[in-house]
Design an enzyme around this catalytic site. Structure first.
Site, PDB file in Angstrom:
ATOM      1  N   ARG A  30      44.900  31.923  31.590  1.00 44.91           N
ATOM      2  CA  ARG A  30      46.072  32.732  31.143  1.00 44.91           C
ATOM      3  C   ARG A  30      47.058  32.342  31.876  1.00 44.91           C
ATOM      4  NH1 ARG A  30      44.321  38.871  31.581  1.00 44.91           N
ATOM      5  NH2 ARG A  30      46.291  38.803  32.026  1.00 44.91           N
TER       6      ARG A  30
ATOM      7  N   ARG B 115      40.278  32.393  37.536  1.00 43.42           N
ATOM      8  CA  ARG B 115      39.735  33.107  35.995  1.00 43.42           C
ATOM      9  C   ARG B 115      40.245  32.301  34.992  1.00 43.42           C
ATOM     10  NH1 ARG B 115      41.343  39.016  34.841  1.00 43.42           N
ATOM     11  NH2 ARG B 115      43.337  38.357  34.945  1.00 43.42           N
TER      12      ARG B 115
ATOM     13  N   ARG C  12      51.989  41.291  39.277  1.00 40.41           N
ATOM     14  CA  ARG C  12      51.464  42.161  38.665  1.00 40.41           C
ATOM     15  C   ARG C  12      50.740  43.161  39.622  1.00 40.41           C
ATOM     16  NH1 ARG C  12      47.610  38.120  36.108  1.00 40.41           N
ATOM     17  NH2 ARG C  12      46.500  39.896  35.090  1.00 40.41           N
TER      18      ARG C  12
ATOM     19  N   ARG D  38      48.612  52.614  31.460  1.00 39.64           N
ATOM     20  CA  ARG D  38      48.770  51.918  32.989  1.00 39.64           C
ATOM     21  C   ARG D  38      50.099  52.561  33.694  1.00 39.64           C
ATOM     22  NH1 ARG D  38      46.854  46.141  31.487  1.00 39.64           N
ATOM     23  NH2 ARG D  38      47.078  45.076  33.362  1.00 39.64           N
TER      24      ARG D  38
ATOM     25  N   LYS E  42      36.985  44.746  35.245  1.00 40.04           N
ATOM     26  CA  LYS E  42      36.875  45.711  34.189  1.00 40.04           C
ATOM     27  C   LYS E  42      36.706  44.900  32.774  1.00 40.04           C
ATOM     28  CE  LYS E  42      41.293  47.447  34.278  1.00 40.04           C
ATOM     29  NZ  LYS E  42      42.091  46.578  33.530  1.00 40.04           N
TER      30      LYS E  42
HETATM   31  P1  AMP Z   1      46.008  42.346  31.306  1.00 41.96           P
HETATM   32  O1  AMP Z   1      45.326  41.320  30.319  1.00 41.96           O
HETATM   33  O2  AMP Z   1      45.482  43.765  31.186  1.00 41.96           O
HETATM   34  O3  AMP Z   1      45.944  42.038  32.833  1.00 41.96           O
HETATM   35  O4  AMP Z   1      47.610  42.620  30.796  1.00 41.96           O
HETATM   36  C1  AMP Z   1      48.329  41.432  30.891  1.00 41.96           C
HETATM   37  C2  AMP Z   1      49.836  41.760  30.930  1.00 41.96           C
HETATM   38  O5  AMP Z   1      50.018  42.564  29.699  1.00 41.96           O
HETATM   39  C3  AMP Z   1      50.393  42.790  31.894  1.00 41.96           C
HETATM   40  O6  AMP Z   1      50.665  42.302  33.153  1.00 41.96           O
HETATM   41  C4  AMP Z   1      51.504  43.671  31.377  1.00 41.96           C
HETATM   42  O7  AMP Z   1      52.661  42.831  31.238  1.00 41.96           O
HETATM   43  C5  AMP Z   1      50.965  43.638  29.737  1.00 41.96           C
HETATM   44  N1  AMP Z   1      50.285  44.982  29.642  1.00 41.96           N
HETATM   45  C6  AMP Z   1      48.819  44.961  29.335  1.00 41.96           C
HETATM   46  N2  AMP Z   1      48.778  46.356  29.004  1.00 41.96           N
HETATM   47  C7  AMP Z   1      49.738  46.991  29.120  1.00 41.96           C
HETATM   48  C8  AMP Z   1      50.074  48.386  29.049  1.00 41.96           C
HETATM   49  N3  AMP Z   1      49.194  49.222  28.670  1.00 41.96           N
HETATM   50  N4  AMP Z   1      51.161  48.770  29.167  1.00 41.96           N
HETATM   51  C9  AMP Z   1      52.177  47.859  29.577  1.00 41.96           C
HETATM   52  N5  AMP Z   1      52.025  46.582  29.594  1.00 41.96           N
HETATM   53  C10 AMP Z   1      50.681  46.143  29.455  1.00 41.96           C
END
Ligand code: AMP
Length: 241
Positions: A188, A155, A199, A113, A38
């Site tokens: 990352r 990635r 995750r 989320r 996404k």
């Molecule tokens: P992402 O880049 O979307 O995979 O997010 C990386 C990490 O950021 C996630 O594993 C969560 O720890 C944190 N995170 C991102 N978005 C949220 C959210 N809406 N609520 C809580 N934690 C978030």
């Protein structure tokens, strides 16, 4: 009322309704497991629709980089593959959605989320949109789980423009260098197998229930996210029409 006045009024009404239709704000949120693609598609869509792309993961990583108080709290959760506390994320999102560039719509990637965050978003929308009609949709990326871990560990993203690559499935022309802007690619910290597993657990426990939440509201659109970037892009364009 004369015939002329009548016609003029009709035209004005027509123009007003056309304007209203064309300015109806598109508010799109994206759901799907980690590495479902996404990020790549929402980056593309933001350019295509000329809407701001609000990605909570990137916003949180920027806070961490700046070592802000929010960033310091967020880091400990991100490092464990857990969700950052709702109050912290919701306040970042609320500030962002209140900014001028979100007036005509936005693309939310990675928020909400959890059901608690979805309820928080409902309250924000009510406050920000008032009585204005909006075109709100939740787009769910559905795909086979076996490919996900392999997507995560391979990635890479550009440290300058954020473009996302995959060393196996979508490599850059020159290793380690962004095709789009020439920036250096980075991996990352949470894109390793151990944190990725946590995750996924978090996703299935906290985020997957949102699929039914938005289905029950009649705003869910599901797309098959298996396939190439171009194939998924075509399917995405169909559901946002
Ligand atoms: P992402 O880049 O979307 O995979 O997010 C990386 C990490 O950021 C996630 O594993 C969560 O720890 C944190 N995170 C991102 N978005 C949220 C959210 N809406 N609520 C809580 N934690 C978030």
């Amino acid at each position: 009322m004369s015939v002329k006045e009548h016609t003029e009024n009709d035209i004005i009404t027509q123009l007003q309704s056309m304007k209203k239709g064309s300015t109806m704000r598109k508010q799109l949120i994206f759901l799907g497991p980690p590495a479902c693609g996404k990020g790549t598609q929402t980056n593309k869509l933001a350019d295509y629709l000329n809407l701001p792309h609000i990605d909570t993961g990137s916003l949180l990583r920027a806070e961490i980089k700046g070592q802000t108080p929010n960033g310091i709290v967020a880091q400990s959760f991100i490092d464990k593959g857990q969700l950052v506390p709702v109050e912290l994320v919701a306040s970042i999102i609320k500030d962002r959605l209140s900014q001028e560039d979100c007036q005509h719509g936005y693309i939310l990637d990675g928020f909400p989320r959890s059901l608690e965050q979805a309820e928080a978003l409902e309250a924000m929308k009510e406050e920000i949109n008032g009585d204005d009609a909006v075109d709100f949709r939740a787009i769910y990326f559905d795909l086979d789980q076996e490919v996900l871990i392999s997507r995560i560990v391979n990635r890479r993203s550009c440290s300058v423009c954020g473009e996302i690559y995959n060393v196996k499935f979508h490599p850059t022309k020159v290793e380690g260098v962004c095709d789009k802007c020439g920036g250096t690619l980075t991996q990352r910290k949470d894109d390793n197998e151990e944190i990725a597993k946590a995750r996924f657990e978090t996703y299935f426990r906290e985020t997957a229930p949102l699929i039914d939440f938005y289905k029950n509201k009649g705003v869910l659109r599901t797309i098959n996210a298996n396939g190439s970037i171009d194939e998924v892009w075509e399917r995405l364009l169909e559901v946002i029409k």
